[in-house]
Every structure is written in C-alpha cells, then in structure tokens.
Design an enzyme around this catalytic site. Structure first.
Site, PDB file in Angstrom:
ATOM      1  N   ALA A  14       0.862  -1.181   0.000  1.00  0.00           N
ATOM      2  CA  ALA A  14       0.000   0.000   0.000  1.00  0.00           C
ATOM      3  C   ALA A  14       0.897   1.228   0.000  1.00  0.00           C
ATOM      4  O   ALA A  14       1.528   1.543   1.004  1.00  0.00           O
ATOM      5  CB  ALA A  14      -0.907  -0.013   1.228  1.00  0.00           C
ATOM      6  N   MET A  15       0.968   1.927  -1.133  1.00  0.00           N
ATOM      7  CA  MET A  15       1.902   3.041  -1.303  1.00  0.00           C
ATOM      8  C   MET A  15       1.163   4.377  -1.251  1.00  0.00           C
ATOM      9  O   MET A  15       0.358   4.682  -2.136  1.00  0.00           O
ATOM     10  CB  MET A  15       2.658   2.894  -2.618  1.00  0.00           C
ATOM     11  CG  MET A  15       3.494   1.620  -2.696  1.00  0.00           C
ATOM     12  SD  MET A  15       4.435   1.497  -4.234  1.00  0.00           S
ATOM     13  CE  MET A  15       5.645   2.825  -3.994  1.00  0.00           C
ATOM     14  N   SER A  16       1.462   5.154  -0.219  1.00  0.00           N
ATOM     15  CA  SER A  16       0.815   6.460  -0.054  1.00  0.00           C
ATOM     16  C   SER A  16       1.572   7.568  -0.759  1.00  0.00           C
ATOM     17  O   SER A  16       1.071   8.683  -0.884  1.00  0.00           O
ATOM     18  CB  SER A  16       0.707   6.798   1.435  1.00  0.00           C
ATOM     19  OG  SER A  16       2.000   6.988   1.980  1.00  0.00           O
ATOM     20  N   GLY A  17       2.797   7.268  -1.199  1.00  0.00           N
ATOM     21  CA  GLY A  17       3.651   8.305  -1.764  1.00  0.00           C
ATOM     22  C   GLY A  17       4.609   8.889  -0.750  1.00  0.00           C
ATOM     23  O   GLY A  17       5.435   9.737  -1.081  1.00  0.00           O
ATOM     24  N   VAL A  19       7.540   8.400   2.563  1.00  0.00           N
ATOM     25  CA  VAL A  19       8.808   7.687   2.693  1.00  0.00           C
ATOM     26  C   VAL A  19       8.616   6.294   3.282  1.00  0.00           C
ATOM     27  O   VAL A  19       9.315   5.345   2.892  1.00  0.00           O
ATOM     28  CB  VAL A  19       9.811   8.509   3.543  1.00  0.00           C
ATOM     29  CG1 VAL A  19       9.295   8.721   4.953  1.00  0.00           C
ATOM     30  CG2 VAL A  19      11.177   7.854   3.561  1.00  0.00           C
ATOM     31  N   ASP A  20       7.679   6.110   4.198  1.00  0.00           N
ATOM     32  CA  ASP A  20       7.530   4.824   4.877  1.00  0.00           C
ATOM     33  C   ASP A  20       7.135   3.699   3.923  1.00  0.00           C
ATOM     34  O   ASP A  20       7.799   2.667   3.843  1.00  0.00           O
ATOM     35  CB  ASP A  20       6.505   4.941   6.010  1.00  0.00           C
ATOM     36  CG  ASP A  20       6.927   5.938   7.070  1.00  0.00           C
ATOM     37  OD1 ASP A  20       8.144   6.068   7.297  1.00  0.00           O
ATOM     38  OD2 ASP A  20       6.048   6.588   7.666  1.00  0.00           O
ATOM     39  N   SER A  21       6.034   3.889   3.209  1.00  0.00           N
ATOM     40  CA  SER A  21       5.589   2.840   2.288  1.00  0.00           C
ATOM     41  C   SER A  21       6.555   2.678   1.124  1.00  0.00           C
ATOM     42  O   SER A  21       6.703   1.577   0.577  1.00  0.00           O
ATOM     43  CB  SER A  21       4.178   3.136   1.780  1.00  0.00           C
ATOM     44  OG  SER A  21       4.105   4.403   1.157  1.00  0.00           O
ATOM     45  N   CYS A 108     -10.319   4.834   8.418  1.00  0.00           N
ATOM     46  CA  CYS A 108      -9.683   4.605   7.118  1.00  0.00           C
ATOM     47  C   CYS A 108      -8.932   3.281   7.110  1.00  0.00           C
ATOM     48  O   CYS A 108      -9.043   2.492   6.166  1.00  0.00           O
ATOM     49  CB  CYS A 108      -8.743   5.763   6.795  1.00  0.00           C
ATOM     50  SG  CYS A 108      -7.962   5.635   5.176  1.00  0.00           S
ATOM     51  N   CYS A 204      -5.849  13.771   6.556  1.00  0.00           N
ATOM     52  CA  CYS A 204      -5.295  14.044   5.231  1.00  0.00           C
ATOM     53  C   CYS A 204      -6.261  14.801   4.329  1.00  0.00           C
ATOM     54  O   CYS A 204      -5.839  15.529   3.433  1.00  0.00           O
ATOM     55  CB  CYS A 204      -4.882  12.730   4.573  1.00  0.00           C
ATOM     56  SG  CYS A 204      -6.261  11.589   4.275  1.00  0.00           S
TER      57      CYS A 204
END
Length: 367
Positions: A14-17, A19-21, A108, A204
């Site tokens: 799951a890529m939020s954009g 740094v973590d993902s 969410c 967000c």
C-alpha cells in the site's frame, strides 16, 4: 522481515507516496519478492492535492509512481474516492454532529485501507498486503499478535486496534522494528527522492486543517447556534455550533468567567455545550462499544487488569476492563484520567501487545 520464505511470493504494498511505504517497497524488491504497488486516490479537495504533507492525493500519487518506476515494479492507482467518502469522511462529519471527537485514521485503516484493499490484493493473487505502519506482527502461541512499534515516537498501534484477526493474518509491517531515522537512511540507500519528504498530517482530507469547512460543505446546517451552560446549570453564553467544540477544550470558548473553564460535555440532542472547572474533566470509568478483541475470548462479566490509551498522544494508563453483553466493555481506571472524549478510541494493551479496543461512548462516569 516478512513472514514468508518463498521469494516467489507476490506481495502488494500500500503506497501512499510517503517515505515509509516507499521504503517498504524498496525492502521487498531488494529481498527478491514479486512486488505490486497500489496507491489509493481517496479525495480531491483542490489545495489538499498539492500539499506536501497530505497523502493519497495528486502529488503523492505522482511520488508513489516515481518510486515504483525507480524500483522497477508495477504500480496501480485505484479510485477509492466514493468508498473513502462513505466510510471515512461522512462518518467524520456525522461524528462531530453527534458531539463526538472523531478519529478518521482508524476508520480509514479499518475500512478502506484494510477491508477494501485486502480484497483487491487477494483478487490480484497476492500472498500478503504489506504497509508502512510502525507496528509489529509477532507470532504467538495462538496465532499472530499485534504489538507496538519499537520506536515509541512513531508507534501507530493505537490507530490499528480495529484490525481483525483475519486481516492481521494477511498483513505484514516491515518497519515495526525501525526508527524513522533508519527508515529515511534506507530511502537514501535505495535512491528514493522521497527520503526527506515530510510526514503526512493526521487528517489528510482537511485542507489547511480547517475541518469545519469540510463539515459545512457536506452538512450545510451543521453550525446551528445554541447555549453554553455551566455544569451547575446557569447560562454563560451562546455557541455557533457544537462542531466547534471538543471535550477538554479550553481556548476559543467565546465566554468569560472568573476561573478557567473547559468543555465537559456536549449534548447534541439539546444542542448545549456544558463547561466547568478542570476538575470536572476527571473520569473514573466509561463504556466502549464495537469492541474488536484480538486475544482469545472473554466471558460476560469477566474482568482483566490491563493498560489502556484513550488518546494517541497519551501514555497507557492502568485500568480494569470487564466484558459487558454484546460488543461492549466497561473500562475503570485505577487512577482517574482527564477528558475522555466520546468518539475517540480506547485501545487495550498487555505490555506492548494490542489486546483490542473499542469506541468511547457517552456512558462516562466522573471521578
């Protein structure tokens, strides 16, 4: 880091954009897994889509795609705006109208990011859904357990209490044993441009932090004026809508008095905000509903000594929980706590392990 010895496994990140993902994707690619990146487009509120500290909107979708290109992995963007509005934004708005203090990040994670995204990952044939949350999944005697992240400054276990046992089986969290600095160093090692990207904001989908505009846009009649009463019964002034108040609030009450006053209670039925001295915020026990329990089973009336958190920023406090009928529990602090707000989560711990949690109701008993 991933509970799989098969390097041919297909893993969805799951890529939020952020740094973590992005680092999670880098770790998995480096380890040789078949990695698919998925980014959810959750909202489009004009200014918010271009903010550097938002998530799941315009700039962040672009950043996620650039990371995927850098790592040489497939990446898909899924339009979840309608699901997000229904499951998260509408719930957020209605919670304020009920005089509560909502927690949209939990909603969410519970619905869109886990329930819906896990379904999508399985449809793609993935063996796991992997996220960038700072929590740990530890295999216990009775299956996987959810634990706090090792870095207390980044631990996100409070926001994942609603994760079900079935979801936990399918999830993995490679960053749970890392600090944020270590994560950023890995991002630099992988050559990712997001290495120094700021962390996302808690809410967000709220442009500039003005949640009232979001509420009034969706519910135009939300800001109905009403009375501000002292808990002793006398009137002190009027308010411009209960959405402007939360339990424990001191500033911005719009009234004057000979001593500091705090919001003690919000009654949505009568549209009254009750205020009082700080001592009136003390709470001894309360009831939670919609309990998600991850640790075996409890019988009605059974009691257990645990630690609990009633806000994400507060340390755990010792308490006794007792199972009530249905999906409700009573929580009794061993020493009183302040400003327990309906709509927030109460998360139950045994050491670092998340035993479960639920939503704080109006059944709050003062100390």
């Amino acid at each position: 880091m991933i509970n799989s010895n098969d390097r041919q496994s297909t893993l969805v990140v799951a890529m939020s954009g952020g740094v973590d993902s992005s680092v999670v994707a880098g770790i998995l690619c480096e380890q040789g897994y078949n990695v698919i990146g998925i980014t959810l487009q959750l909202y489009d509120h004009g200014m918010a889509t271009a903010k550097k500290n938002a998530c799941c909107a315009g700039q962040d979708i672009y950043d996620a795609k650039m990371v995927a290109n850098k790592l040489g992995m497939p990446h898909y963007v899924l339009d979840y705006e309608s699901k997000f509005k229904e499951s998260v934004i509408d719930n957020f708005v209605d919670s304020y109208l009920r005089g509560e203090t909502p927690l949209p990040c939990v909603q969410c994670n519970k619905s869109v990011k886990f329930r819906d995204l896990i379904k999508t990952a399985k449809e793609l044939g993935a063996d796991k859904l992997v996220t960038g949350h700072y929590v740990r999944k530890i295999n216990g005697d009775n299956g996987p357990e959810l634990h706090m992240g090792l870095d207390p400054l980044k631990d996100q276990s409070y926001f994942l209490f609603a994760t079900t046992k079935e979801q936990l089986e399918y999830l993995d969290f490679p960053l749970g044993a890392l600090t944020k600095d270590e994560t950023r160093k890995l991002a630099s090692k992988f050559g990712l441009e997001v290495a120094d990207k700021p962390d996302s904001q808690d809410i967000c989908f709220v442009p500039d932090g003005n949640y009232k505009n979001v509420i009034n846009k969706i519910r135009p009649n939300a800001s109905e004026s009403g009375k501000i009463l002292h808990i002793n019964g006398f009137e002190l002034g009027t308010h411009s809508g209960i959405i402007n108040y939360t339990i424990g609030q001191r500033r911005g009450l719009g009234i004057s008095y000979h001593e500091p006053l705090y919001v003690i209670k919000i009654d949505p039925n009568s549209n009254i905000v009750y205020v009082g001295p700080e001592s009136a915020l003390n709470v001894q026990e309360f009831v939670i509903k919609d309990v998600n329990w991850l640790a075996g089973s409890l019988k009605d009336g059974e009691k257990l000594e645990v630690s609990v958190k009633v806000r994400s920023t507060r340390p755990p406090r010792l308490a006794e929980i007792s199972k009530l009928e249905g999906d409700r529990m009573k929580v009794k602090f061993l020493s009183e706590e302040k400003a327990v707000a309906p709509g927030q989560a109460c998360v139950i711990y045994d050491g670092t392990r998340v035993l479960g949690g639920g939503w704080i109701t109006r059944d709050v008993i003062p100390a």
